[in-house]
Scaffold this active site. Structure first.
Site, PDB file in Angstrom:
ATOM      1  CE  LYS A 223      -1.870   2.642   3.060  1.00  0.00           C
ATOM      2  NZ  LYS A 223      -1.691   3.904   2.319  1.00  0.00           N
TER       3      LYS A 223
ATOM      4  CD  GLU B  85      13.681   0.855   9.302  1.00  0.00           C
ATOM      5  OE1 GLU B  85      14.119   1.927   9.773  1.00  0.00           O
ATOM      6  OE2 GLU B  85      14.251  -0.225   9.438  1.00  0.00           O
TER       7      GLU B  85
ATOM      8  CB  CYS C 271      13.305   8.764   8.359  1.00  0.00           C
ATOM      9  SG  CYS C 271      14.294   7.793   7.219  1.00  0.00           S
TER      10      CYS C 271
ATOM     11  CD  GLU D  51      10.247  12.534  11.626  1.00  0.00           C
ATOM     12  OE1 GLU D  51       9.118  12.057  11.822  1.00  0.00           O
ATOM     13  OE2 GLU D  51      11.147  11.915  11.018  1.00  0.00           O
TER      14      GLU D  51
HETATM   15  P1  NAD Z   1       2.382   8.052   8.150  1.00  0.00           P
HETATM   16  O1  NAD Z   1       2.652   7.212   9.346  1.00  0.00           O
HETATM   17  O2  NAD Z   1       1.381   9.127   8.257  1.00  0.00           O
HETATM   18  O3  NAD Z   1       1.915   7.148   6.929  1.00  0.00           O
HETATM   19  C1  NAD Z   1       2.688   6.062   6.485  1.00  0.00           C
HETATM   20  C2  NAD Z   1       1.757   5.036   5.863  1.00  0.00           C
HETATM   21  O4  NAD Z   1       0.891   4.529   6.871  1.00  0.00           O
HETATM   22  C3  NAD Z   1       0.857   5.590   4.767  1.00  0.00           C
HETATM   23  O5  NAD Z   1       0.754   4.647   3.733  1.00  0.00           O
HETATM   24  C4  NAD Z   1      -0.488   5.746   5.470  1.00  0.00           C
HETATM   25  O6  NAD Z   1      -1.577   5.655   4.598  1.00  0.00           O
HETATM   26  C5  NAD Z   1      -0.454   4.565   6.412  1.00  0.00           C
HETATM   27  N1  NAD Z   1      -1.353   4.676   7.565  1.00  0.00           N
HETATM   28  C6  NAD Z   1      -1.787   5.795   8.191  1.00  0.00           C
HETATM   29  N2  NAD Z   1      -2.607   5.470   9.220  1.00  0.00           N
HETATM   30  C7  NAD Z   1      -2.684   4.123   9.246  1.00  0.00           C
HETATM   31  C8  NAD Z   1      -3.358   3.181  10.078  1.00  0.00           C
HETATM   32  N3  NAD Z   1      -4.139   3.575  11.091  1.00  0.00           N
HETATM   33  N4  NAD Z   1      -3.192   1.867   9.838  1.00  0.00           N
HETATM   34  C9  NAD Z   1      -2.397   1.440   8.830  1.00  0.00           C
HETATM   35  N5  NAD Z   1      -1.758   2.285   7.991  1.00  0.00           N
HETATM   36  C10 NAD Z   1      -1.883   3.610   8.202  1.00  0.00           C
HETATM   37  O7  NAD Z   1       3.792   8.619   7.699  1.00  0.00           O
HETATM   38  P2  NAD Z   1       4.088   9.615   6.489  1.00  0.00           P
HETATM   39  O8  NAD Z   1       3.627  10.966   6.888  1.00  0.00           O
HETATM   40  O9  NAD Z   1       3.590   9.017   5.215  1.00  0.00           O
HETATM   41  O10 NAD Z   1       5.673   9.554   6.421  1.00  0.00           O
HETATM   42  C11 NAD Z   1       6.491  10.346   7.201  1.00  0.00           C
HETATM   43  C12 NAD Z   1       7.068   9.550   8.345  1.00  0.00           C
HETATM   44  O11 NAD Z   1       7.772   8.407   7.843  1.00  0.00           O
HETATM   45  C13 NAD Z   1       8.097  10.335   9.122  1.00  0.00           C
HETATM   46  O12 NAD Z   1       7.932  10.122  10.488  1.00  0.00           O
HETATM   47  C14 NAD Z   1       9.421   9.731   8.654  1.00  0.00           C
HETATM   48  O13 NAD Z   1      10.471   9.914   9.544  1.00  0.00           O
HETATM   49  C15 NAD Z   1       9.045   8.308   8.463  1.00  0.00           C
HETATM   50  N6  NAD Z   1      10.007   7.631   7.575  1.00  0.00           N
HETATM   51  C16 NAD Z   1      10.894   6.749   8.126  1.00  0.00           C
HETATM   52  C17 NAD Z   1      11.828   6.122   7.328  1.00  0.00           C
HETATM   53  C18 NAD Z   1      12.798   5.139   7.907  1.00  0.00           C
HETATM   54  O14 NAD Z   1      13.403   4.387   7.143  1.00  0.00           O
HETATM   55  N7  NAD Z   1      12.985   5.083   9.212  1.00  0.00           N
HETATM   56  C19 NAD Z   1      11.873   6.391   5.963  1.00  0.00           C
HETATM   57  C20 NAD Z   1      10.969   7.296   5.439  1.00  0.00           C
HETATM   58  C21 NAD Z   1      10.030   7.909   6.267  1.00  0.00           C
END
Ligand code: NAD
Length: 496
Positions: free
Chosen positions: A181, A256, A290, A389
């Site tokens: 997804k 992650e 991240c 963050e």
């Molecule tokens: P997010 O957590 O809002 O969303 C990530 C994914 O989770 C999306 O596909 C979203 O649709 C899904 N999602 C949201 N609510 C959900 C739920 N209740 N159940 C299941 N899935 C759900 O994150 P974002 O805003 O898309 O991304 C930014 C974040 O990602 C930042 O915190 C960043 O640091 C982190 N990130 C981490 C890494 C790493 O490797 N550590 C890499 C890239 C981004």
């Protein structure tokens, strides 16, 4: 190939079981170009019913032709997929730049890296072995490394294609099947990837792509009883929600999450190199990474010199349109993210930190989610600016006196993803690296992310590891088999 911009691109169907299928709800996600604020693509939206179909297709594939392929043949398919991404890298990069706002120079590199990741795991596919364990005579004990099963891969919007490769590479090398997804903000490159999965020749159902909203499609994947594992990249609050849902069948999880990574410059460092790398480490991808070195600790003796170097280097960053090859950083990916960044900039101003650079919308950009690279000086490490963050191009510079103080402040945060330090003192390099609570520590470089290097977080930055062979272990179950071949009958404990 130039991408037409007048009519939104349409991806009206989901990729399930190797076929393109209309979404159950009939709804579409509007994907907005962050540079123009216009809808540039419409993508089919999956709901619970579609997720259920995709999981069924993935489960079917797990038992079907996919299970009968040799690991070497699985590797060959991954190799092919990598080669197809390389072939189409330019077009895919343009698509990603439109969808996500990252400049072309970054997205072209990301496509190549996605291919590199798949190639690494293509090579790993037939190097996954169990062990024989001589635990007693007259017995043959061995372990089988079996695929964990159906993997739900839930992805963020900041580096879509790279992160698909981070998940698909090890999952497919291990013989798992995947329901992927993409984030609702950037679903387009995943649809293009699905086309390449078919062209590469993967059996139907091995990879399924279901764009959708987190609280609908994401939540359905997390709670589905036939999904064996969740691999998730995103915010730790979302990870907490997923963890609760995943408890339903004790899914395996790897997360992650975010970071607020400390980057420490000691006075004895090569300051020129440190400042160049620290500037890139803080502002790359418009701060939407991240692993951003967003808390920069500078030893007081060189604080003013380093601050001058940072301001000079960050002042040269060209904010621009994503498709312009000269652009260094593009807009933020969404209005919500821009608003969040602006709120933190305002907080920094309200709390009286020294605004050294930026802090507003760049001149000449009336539309689009643009913001200037911003530097605050003499920030308090306990402030929200330094602890939370932001995911925008906002750097907090924090002075320190001693090594012990730098380590204490670096670790004083809920995250632990990446850390960096600059010194010419080899003893200090080892001492500090050993003490930093972080999954990756770099010395005299920053954030060396590579397919061979395990990557993941301590504390609230995650669970499990991606990349390297550590990632392979995240997609396997170990089965222990013991075959007793003793000729003498076993003692009967119930005989007397
Ligand atoms: P997010 O957590 O809002 O969303 C990530 C994914 O989770 C999306 O596909 C979203 O649709 C899904 N999602 C949201 N609510 C959900 C739920 N209740 N159940 C299941 N899935 C759900 O994150 P974002 O805003 O898309 O991304 C930014 C974040 O990602 C930042 O915190 C960043 O640091 C982190 N990130 C981490 C890494 C790493 O490797 N550590 C890499 C890239 C981004």
């Amino acid at each position: 190939m130039a991408i037409a911009v007048d009519v939104p691109r349409q991806y009206a169907q989901l990729f399930i079981g190797g076929s393109w299928i209309a979404p159950h709800s009939g709804r579409m996600i509007s994907s907005i170009d962050p540079a123009s604020e216009e809808v540039w693509a419409l993508v089919a939206e999956a709901d619970e019913v579609d997720v259920d179909r995709a999981v069924a297709a993935a489960r079917e594939a797990l038992r079907g032709p996919w299970a009968r392929l040799t690991p070497t043949a699985r590797g060959a398919l991954l190799h092919k997929l990598g080669a197809l991404i390389t072939r189409d890298a330019r077009t895919l990069a343009e698509i990603e730049s439109r969808d996500n706002g990252k400049p072309l120079r970054d997205t072209i590199g990301e496509m190549q890296r996605a291919a590199d990741w798949l190639t690494f795991y293509a090579g790993a596919a037939d190097k996954i072995y169990g062990e024989t364990i001589p635990y007693k005579p007259d017995a043959h004990a061995f372990t089988r490394r079996e695929p964990v099963g159906v993997v739900g891969a839930i992805l963020p919007w900041n580096s879509p294609m790279s992160l698909y490769a981070w998940k698909l590479g090890p999952a497919l090398a291990c013989g798992c099947t995947v329901v992927l997804k993409p984030a609702e903000l950037t679903p387009v490159s995943a649809m293009e990837l699905a086309k390449l999965v078919t062209e590469a020749g993967f059996p139907p159902g091995v990879v399924n792509v279901v764009p959708g909203y987190g609280h609908i499609a994401g939540a359905a994947i997390a709670a589905h009883p036939n999904v064996n594992k969740i691999t998730f990249t995103g915010e730790h609050r979302t990870a907490q929600e997923i963890m609760k849902s995943a408890a339903v069948n004790l899914k395996r999880i790897s997360f992650e999450c975010g970071g607020k990574s400390p980057h420490i410059i000691f006075a004895d460092a090569d300051l020129d190199r440190a400042a160049t790398v620290a500037t890139h480490g803080a502002f790359r991808s418009t701060g939407q990474s991240c692993s951003l070195g967003s808390r920069l600790f500078v030893q007081r003796a060189v604080y003013d010199v380093v601050v001058d170097m940072l301001v000079q280097r960050a002042g040269r960053i060209r904010v621009g349109m994503p498709l312009d090859p000269t652009t260094h950083i593009g807009p933020q990916t969404s209005a919500v993210q821009l608003d969040k960044t602006n709120r933190y900039i305002q907080l920094g101003k309200d709390e009286g930190y020294r605004l050294l650079l930026g802090g507003k919308r760049p001149a000449g950009f009336e539309r689009g989610y643009f913001v200037e690279p911003t530097i605050f000086g003499e920030v308090d490490n306990r402030s929200r600016l330094a602890q939370e963050e932001i995911f925008g191009p906002v750097l907090s510079v924090i002075p320190f006196d001693s090594e012990a103080e730098a380590v204490a402040m670096a670790n004083d945060v809920v995250y632990g993803l990446v850390a960096g330090l600059w010194t010419r003192d080899i003893g200090r390099a080892h001492r500090v690296a050993a003490q930093l609570e972080s999954g990756l520590v770099s010395v005299n470089t920053y954030r060396p992310v590579h397919w061979m290097l395990p990557y993941g977080g301590y504390k609230m930055s995650g669970i499990g590891r991606e990349n390297g062979f550590d990632a392979v272990n995240e997609y396997l179950e170990t089965k222990t088999v013991v075959i007793d071949y003793a000729e003498a009958p076993p003692p009967d404990p119930f005989a007397d």
